[in-house]
Write a protein that holds these residues in place. Structure first.
Motif, PDB file in Angstrom:
ATOM      1  N   VAL A   6       0.842  -1.198   0.000  1.00 48.34           N
ATOM      2  CA  VAL A   6       0.000   0.000   0.000  1.00 48.34           C
ATOM      3  C   VAL A   6       0.875   1.245   0.000  1.00 48.34           C
ATOM      4  CG1 VAL A   6      -1.876   1.233   1.165  1.00 48.34           C
ATOM      5  CG2 VAL A   6      -1.709  -1.280   1.355  1.00 48.34           C
ATOM      6  N   GLU A   7       0.704   2.068  -1.003  1.00 52.87           N
ATOM      7  CA  GLU A   7       1.392   3.361  -1.059  1.00 52.87           C
ATOM      8  C   GLU A   7       0.446   4.392  -0.461  1.00 52.87           C
ATOM      9  OE1 GLU A   7       2.357   6.313  -4.634  1.00 52.87           O
ATOM     10  OE2 GLU A   7       3.562   4.463  -4.734  1.00 52.87           O
ATOM     11  N   GLY A   8       0.825   4.941   0.676  1.00 57.31           N
ATOM     12  CA  GLY A   8      -0.052   5.853   1.400  1.00 57.31           C
ATOM     13  C   GLY A   8      -0.046   7.259   0.848  1.00 57.31           C
ATOM     14  N   ARG A 379       3.389   6.354   9.694  1.00 58.52           N
ATOM     15  CA  ARG A 379       4.437   5.959   8.752  1.00 58.52           C
ATOM     16  C   ARG A 379       4.226   4.512   8.313  1.00 58.52           C
ATOM     17  NH1 ARG A 379       6.822   6.888  13.740  1.00 58.52           N
ATOM     18  NH2 ARG A 379       7.317   4.996  14.917  1.00 58.52           N
ATOM     19  N   GLY A 380       4.585   4.224   7.096  1.00 64.19           N
ATOM     20  CA  GLY A 380       4.401   2.886   6.551  1.00 64.19           C
ATOM     21  C   GLY A 380       5.310   1.865   7.208  1.00 64.19           C
ATOM     22  N   ILE A 381       4.755   0.685   7.486  1.00 66.08           N
ATOM     23  CA  ILE A 381       5.523  -0.415   8.077  1.00 66.08           C
ATOM     24  C   ILE A 381       5.068  -1.728   7.439  1.00 66.08           C
ATOM     25  CG2 ILE A 381       5.807   0.781  10.292  1.00 66.08           C
ATOM     26  CD1 ILE A 381       3.695  -1.203  11.437  1.00 66.08           C
ATOM     27  N   SER A 405       3.460   0.625   2.960  1.00 62.86           N
ATOM     28  CA  SER A 405       3.200  -0.403   3.966  1.00 62.86           C
ATOM     29  C   SER A 405       2.954  -1.735   3.276  1.00 62.86           C
ATOM     30  CB  SER A 405       1.975  -0.051   4.812  1.00 62.86           C
ATOM     31  OG  SER A 405       2.161   1.118   5.557  1.00 62.86           O
ATOM     32  N   THR A 406       3.308  -2.812   3.957  1.00 64.02           N
ATOM     33  CA  THR A 406       2.987  -4.151   3.486  1.00 64.02           C
ATOM     34  C   THR A 406       2.128  -4.834   4.540  1.00 64.02           C
ATOM     35  OG1 THR A 406       5.078  -4.319   2.264  1.00 64.02           O
ATOM     36  CG2 THR A 406       3.910  -6.378   2.753  1.00 64.02           C
TER      37      THR A 406
END
Length: 435
Positions: A6-8, A379-381, A405-406
């Motif tokens: 997922v690209e936020g 933040r993406g994690i 994020s994955t």
């Protein structure tokens, strides 16, 4: 195991139509076993749990014809009860918690039923006592073999009875209703669940020839009939998906129109999100959530922080608390989220904390969310979805976060949300299915 990448940071824009209600579908589809005539069901959600149940019914001998779109015709004229004794049945039924819903119809029409211990979400203990105590009140004899993990119920000559349910279980109420519709005499169910999905089931059964009074209340009276006829039924929009889209629009600062939401059947769901400060407009049966840079959590008159808790209908459904919790992380203000029903459902908050959310997990049932008012974006994690509702909540968080994020184990999300990546990508999201 499939995953979402997922690209936020992308805003959504456009219209989305909610799928048919998952929780209604499981009981409505099970009810086709009550008659040997055709039952046509519309707006069936194309999700794993529902499709698995349909597959299970086909294995039992139910004829299923796809009518195109989201409609199917079911005819249970030649049900093979011997299939209940097979390893194939054990494997398929144990993998699906919704399989418990076929017991009531089997007892009502055939006087017997078998069921392995069902699966489902790993969100804590989910006891089945309400189902089986209700069956026993109707005269069924119950046995559980701990070695094989099989429930066996003999429902020969069920007779109506008075019962006061120890909990207003939605699935328990639905199962008992279906067992009672052809039991001899009058069944009275007090403290019955009265969610819209139970009302839908009762209305369908009445069209099939059942005699049910008190629909919409917690006191149901069912006079048994000899047999039931076929009918046609359309599922409600999924209220959990509607709530998920409201939270998603707020978190991603998106302008979103939820079409054909059946607003009168949503109870206090819209009001609860409005208490988080989310604006929405209602026109006919559509909900418009305008793009909002900020939204502020309400407080009580005395200034104390807002508590949002699940409750039996017409209270807030527990299935939306995970979405409400993640939505509160970027609001202005503080809220206490109280999940009363399941002791493991809040354990996904550690992922949100890793993303930068300020959450205090008070105990297995309560979490205090300190809204960041977007001052510090998530933040993406990389994370793993533990259950359906936590999974979509993590997806919402990932869509609003900075970076990529994955989310692993998205099979859990697929159990409850149909084609969710395709539908959201069409609105501007950046979700890639990998693995």
């Amino acid at each position: 195991m499939s995953s979402f990448r997922v690209e936020g940071g992308h805003q959504l824009n456009g219209e989305i139509i909610p799928q048919g209600a998952k929780n209604e579908a499981l009981q409505i589809i099970s009810a086709v076993l009550l008659t040997d005539q055709e039952v046509v069901i519309h707006k069936i959600p194309q999700i794993r749990d529902v499709l698995k149940l349909i597959d299970l019914l086909e294995d039992m001998g139910v004829e299923v014809s796809k009518n195109g779109g989201e409609s199917c015709t079911f005819k249970a004229a030649n049900v093979n009860l011997d299939f209940l004794n097979t390893e194939d049945f054990k494997d398929k039924a144990s993998a699906l918690r919704g399989s418990i819903m076929i017991l009531g119809p089997l007892l009502s029409r055939f006087g017997t039923g078998r069921m392995p211990k069902p699966g489902g979400d790993k969100i804590g203990r989910r006891r089945l006592d309400t189902h089986f105590v209700g069956f026993q009140k109707l005269g069924a004899k119950f046995n559980y073999d701990s070695k094989t993990s099989f429930y066996t119920v003999d429902g020969t000559n069920l007779k109506g009875a008075y019962m006061l349910l120890d909990e207003a279980s939605v699935t328990g109420t639905a199962n008992i209703i279906m067992a009672a519709v052809m039991a001899e005499g009058l069944t009275t169910i007090y403290n019955a669940a009265c969610e819209p999905y139970i009302q839908q089931l009762c209305k369908m059964l009445i069209r099939m020839g059942a005699n049910i009074e008190g629909v919409g209340s917690n006191l149901l009276r069912i006079e048994g009939v000899k047999s039931l006829n076929g009918t046609e039924h359309t599922l409600l929009p999924d209220m959990i998906e509607v709530g998920s889209f409201i939270g998603m629009a707020a978190m991603t600062k998106s302008s979103l129109i939820i079409k054909d939401a059946r607003i009168e059947e949503l109870g206090i769901i819209p009001e609860t999100f409005m208490r988080l400060g989310i604006k929405m407009n209602f026109k006919d049966d559509d909900i418009h959530i305008p793009a909002q840079e900020h939204y502020e959590i309400d407080s009580y008159i005395d200034g104390s922080i807002l508590t949002i808790a699940d409750a039996i209908w017409p209270g807030l459904t527990p299935d939306l608390l995970s979405v409400i919790l993640v939505t509160a992380t970027q609001a202005r203000g503080t809220a206490l989220i109280h999940q009363k029903m399941f002791e493991s459902r809040l354990f996904f908050v550690d992922k949100l904390i890793d993303m930068g959310a300020q959450i205090i997990l008070c105990d297995p049932h309560r979490a205090t969310v300190i809204g960041l008012d977007r001052a510090y974006p998530l933040r993406g994690i990389t994370m793993t979805s533990p259950d359906i509702r936590a999974g979509v909540s993590l997806l919402i968080a990932a869509m609003s976060a900075e970076g990529v994020s994955t989310i692993h184990n998205i099979d859990q999300i697929d159990r409850g949300y149909q084609f969710i990546d395709d539908r959201l990508n069409a609105l501007g999201a950046k979700i890639e299915r990998v693995g």
